[in-house]
Write a protein that holds these residues in place. Structure first.
Motif, mmCIF file in Angstrom:
data_model
loop_
_atom_site.group_PDB
_atom_site.id
_atom_site.type_symbol
_atom_site.label_atom_id
_atom_site.label_comp_id
_atom_site.label_asym_id
_atom_site.label_seq_id
_atom_site.Cartn_x
_atom_site.Cartn_y
_atom_site.Cartn_z
ATOM 1 N N PHE A 139 0.853 -1.188 0.000
ATOM 2 C CA PHE A 139 0.000 0.000 0.000
ATOM 3 C C PHE A 139 0.892 1.243 0.000
ATOM 4 O O PHE A 139 1.959 1.261 0.621
ATOM 5 C CB PHE A 139 -0.918 0.013 1.224
ATOM 6 N N ASP A 140 0.433 2.267 -0.682
ATOM 7 C CA ASP A 140 1.208 3.498 -0.828
ATOM 8 C C ASP A 140 0.296 4.690 -0.535
ATOM 9 O O ASP A 140 -0.672 4.930 -1.263
ATOM 10 C CB ASP A 140 1.764 3.586 -2.254
ATOM 11 N N ILE A 141 0.606 5.412 0.543
ATOM 12 C CA ILE A 141 -0.131 6.635 0.884
ATOM 13 C C ILE A 141 0.752 7.819 0.482
ATOM 14 O O ILE A 141 1.861 7.981 1.006
ATOM 15 C CB ILE A 141 -0.452 6.701 2.387
ATOM 16 N N ILE A 142 0.288 8.628 -0.449
ATOM 17 C CA ILE A 142 1.046 9.795 -0.910
ATOM 18 C C ILE A 142 0.508 11.007 -0.159
ATOM 19 O O ILE A 142 -0.670 11.357 -0.287
ATOM 20 C CB ILE A 142 0.909 9.974 -2.430
ATOM 21 N N ALA A 143 1.371 11.635 0.651
ATOM 22 C CA ALA A 143 0.886 12.670 1.565
ATOM 23 C C ALA A 143 1.972 13.690 1.882
ATOM 24 O O ALA A 143 3.152 13.505 1.569
ATOM 25 C CB ALA A 143 0.386 12.021 2.857
ATOM 26 N N ARG A 144 1.544 14.775 2.537
ATOM 27 C CA ARG A 144 2.448 15.787 3.085
ATOM 28 C C ARG A 144 1.725 16.453 4.255
ATOM 29 O O ARG A 144 0.496 16.356 4.389
ATOM 30 C CB ARG A 144 2.817 16.837 2.035
ATOM 31 N N SER A 145 2.475 17.153 5.087
ATOM 32 C CA SER A 145 1.849 17.884 6.189
ATOM 33 C C SER A 145 1.457 19.279 5.718
ATOM 34 O O SER A 145 1.917 19.758 4.677
ATOM 35 C CB SER A 145 2.816 17.990 7.374
ATOM 36 N N GLU A 146 0.614 19.926 6.511
ATOM 37 C CA GLU A 146 0.270 21.313 6.207
ATOM 38 C C GLU A 146 1.511 22.178 6.423
ATOM 39 O O GLU A 146 2.376 21.851 7.240
ATOM 40 C CB GLU A 146 -0.875 21.780 7.109
ATOM 41 N N GLU A 147 1.612 23.263 5.696
ATOM 42 C CA GLU A 147 2.822 24.086 5.706
ATOM 43 C C GLU A 147 3.239 24.489 7.120
ATOM 44 O O GLU A 147 2.441 25.014 7.896
ATOM 45 C CB GLU A 147 2.605 25.340 4.857
ATOM 46 N N GLY A 148 4.518 24.227 7.422
ATOM 47 C CA GLY A 148 5.080 24.621 8.710
ATOM 48 C C GLY A 148 4.650 23.774 9.881
ATOM 49 O O GLY A 148 4.956 24.107 11.029
ATOM 50 N N GLN A 149 3.950 22.668 9.621
ATOM 51 C CA GLN A 149 3.446 21.846 10.721
ATOM 52 C C GLN A 149 3.748 20.372 10.475
ATOM 53 O O GLN A 149 2.883 19.613 10.048
ATOM 54 C CB GLN A 149 1.932 22.040 10.896
ATOM 55 N N GLU A 150 4.975 19.964 10.712
ATOM 56 C CA GLU A 150 5.301 18.544 10.602
ATOM 57 C C GLU A 150 4.475 17.777 11.625
ATOM 58 O O GLU A 150 4.291 18.218 12.762
ATOM 59 C CB GLU A 150 6.795 18.325 10.849
ATOM 60 N N THR A 151 3.972 16.641 11.206
ATOM 61 C CA THR A 151 3.091 15.882 12.085
ATOM 62 C C THR A 151 3.432 14.402 12.045
ATOM 63 O O THR A 151 4.186 13.944 11.185
ATOM 64 C CB THR A 151 1.616 16.090 11.679
ATOM 65 N N GLN A 152 2.880 13.679 12.975
ATOM 66 C CA GLN A 152 3.057 12.231 13.025
ATOM 67 C C GLN A 152 1.690 11.580 12.881
ATOM 68 O O GLN A 152 0.787 11.829 13.694
ATOM 69 C CB GLN A 152 3.713 11.814 14.341
ATOM 70 N N ILE A 153 1.549 10.793 11.817
ATOM 71 C CA ILE A 153 0.256 10.158 11.565
ATOM 72 C C ILE A 153 0.307 8.695 11.990
ATOM 73 O O ILE A 153 1.379 8.093 12.080
ATOM 74 C CB ILE A 153 -0.148 10.251 10.075
ATOM 75 N N SER A 154 -0.873 8.153 12.247
ATOM 76 C CA SER A 154 -0.987 6.715 12.497
ATOM 77 C C SER A 154 -1.973 6.134 11.492
ATOM 78 O O SER A 154 -2.919 6.807 11.068
ATOM 79 C CB SER A 154 -1.458 6.438 13.929
ATOM 80 N N VAL A 155 -1.722 4.893 11.096
ATOM 81 C CA VAL A 155 -2.541 4.225 10.079
ATOM 82 C C VAL A 155 -2.982 2.871 10.622
ATOM 83 O O VAL A 155 -2.160 2.083 11.111
ATOM 84 C CB VAL A 155 -1.757 4.039 8.765
ATOM 85 N N ASP A 156 -4.279 2.604 10.534
ATOM 86 C CA ASP A 156 -4.845 1.307 10.907
ATOM 87 C C ASP A 156 -5.698 0.796 9.752
ATOM 88 O O ASP A 156 -6.238 1.594 8.970
ATOM 89 C CB ASP A 156 -5.708 1.430 12.169
ATOM 90 N N CYS A 157 -5.829 -0.516 9.648
ATOM 91 C CA CYS A 157 -6.612 -1.114 8.559
ATOM 92 C C CYS A 157 -7.598 -2.140 9.114
ATOM 93 O O CYS A 157 -7.333 -2.807 10.121
ATOM 94 C CB CYS A 157 -5.703 -1.821 7.548
ATOM 95 N N ASN A 158 -8.712 -2.259 8.415
ATOM 96 C CA ASN A 158 -9.687 -3.307 8.714
ATOM 97 C C ASN A 158 -10.128 -3.903 7.382
ATOM 98 O O ASN A 158 -10.879 -3.272 6.633
ATOM 99 C CB ASN A 158 -10.879 -2.734 9.477
ATOM 100 N N PHE A 159 -9.626 -5.104 7.094
ATOM 101 C CA PHE A 159 -9.950 -5.757 5.828
ATOM 102 C C PHE A 159 -10.914 -6.927 6.018
ATOM 103 O O PHE A 159 -10.987 -7.826 5.177
ATOM 104 C CB PHE A 159 -8.664 -6.248 5.152
ATOM 105 N N GLY A 160 -11.666 -6.906 7.121
ATOM 106 C CA GLY A 160 -12.662 -7.953 7.360
ATOM 107 C C GLY A 160 -12.023 -9.328 7.451
ATOM 108 O O GLY A 160 -11.090 -9.548 8.231
ATOM 109 N N GLU A 161 -12.516 -10.271 6.634
ATOM 110 C CA GLU A 161 -12.005 -11.645 6.650
ATOM 111 C C GLU A 161 -10.517 -11.733 6.292
ATOM 112 O O GLU A 161 -9.854 -12.726 6.598
ATOM 113 C CB GLU A 161 -12.801 -12.526 5.678
ATOM 114 N N LEU A 162 -9.986 -10.687 5.662
ATOM 115 C CA LEU A 162 -8.580 -10.711 5.244
ATOM 116 C C LEU A 162 -7.648 -10.116 6.297
ATOM 117 O O LEU A 162 -6.446 -9.982 6.055
ATOM 118 C CB LEU A 162 -8.416 -9.963 3.916
ATOM 119 N N GLY A 163 -8.194 -9.744 7.464
ATOM 120 C CA GLY A 163 -7.346 -9.291 8.559
ATOM 121 C C GLY A 163 -7.103 -7.788 8.555
ATOM 122 O O GLY A 163 -7.940 -7.002 8.102
ATOM 123 N N ASP A 164 -5.927 -7.389 9.050
ATOM 124 C CA ASP A 164 -5.594 -5.968 9.149
ATOM 125 C C ASP A 164 -4.140 -5.755 8.748
ATOM 126 O O ASP A 164 -3.495 -6.664 8.215
ATOM 127 C CB ASP A 164 -5.868 -5.445 10.564
#
Length: 220
Positions: A139-164
């Motif tokens: 999986f590829d998330i293409i992103a950036r932070s808002e100007e002048g505000q470096e941030t730390q993101i968290s990512v979670d997944c729920n794929f049902g029968e296929l797990g997380d």
């Protein structure tokens, strides 16, 4: 009484001397003009330099330039999970925000998690999961932070029968970048769509993050 020797006439002597002088002068000029020189001796031009190959015109095969960064990723068969052109795939809780914005960098979705730390979720269609079942995917998330505000993101997944995908955390800066994670899916049939949930600020300081695209590809 001795017989008198016959003397050469003076004219003959003069003719002989003149002839010898003419022959001598001729030999002298012939030598000066190179009549008796070889072709090598006659070639007075400076020696030619051995042929060379200019560095800009020749590149050995074993020094070929390596592929540029991103070329191999572009060759992958990417499946789109989210693009700003279809915000209906996004679900934001009441205390979170998700707005489509466009600037010189292109179109993106600016998400901001609420004070409670609630995440914004992106739908992963059932048809997409069917293509990934039993496979190793990136999986590829293409992103950036808002100007002048470096941030730390968290990512979670729920794929049902296929797990997380387990919880992922990334430090996101102002420069647009790719945030990758791998998932090995079991060989099952997904009974429904799944979700990818992104918290824009793990520290709950109200920082936002711009999402340009979410995509997935099967690892060869």
């Amino acid at each position: 009484r001795r017989a008198r020797r016959r003397r050469l006439p003076l004219t003959a002597i003069f003719f002989g001397v003149t002839l010898l002088a003419a022959v001598g002068i001729g030999l002298y000029f012939a030598n000066q003009t190179g009549v008796f020189k070889s072709a090598t001796e006659l070639d007075t031009a400076p020696p030619e330099a051995p042929p060379t190959v200019d560095g800009d015109d020749f590149t050995p095969d074993d020094t070929a330039s390596p592929p540029k960064q991103g070329e191999q990723d572009q060759a992958r068969d990417w499946i789109n999970v989210f693009s700003p052109g279809d915000p209906t795939q996004v679900n934001a809780p009441s205390d979170a925000k998700a707005d489509v914005i466009q600037d010189e960098s292109g179109s993106f979705l600016r998400i901001r998690s609420g004070a409670s730390g609630s995440a914004i979720s992106f739908d992963v269609g059932q048809g997409v999961l069917e293509k990934l079942a039993g496979k190793h995917a990136t999986f590829d998330i293409i992103a950036r932070s808002e100007e002048g505000q470096e941030t730390q993101i968290s990512v979670d997944c729920n794929f049902g029968e296929l797990g997380d995908c387990g919880r992922k955390r990334y430090a996101v800066g102002r420069e647009r970048n790719e945030y990758l994670f791998d998932v090995r899916f079991p060989d099952k049939h997904p009974g429904a769509a799944g979700t990818i949930a992104i918290n824009s600020d793990f520290d709950k300081q109200g920082k936002s993050v711009d999402i340009y695209e979410i995509r997935v590809s099967v690892v060869p």
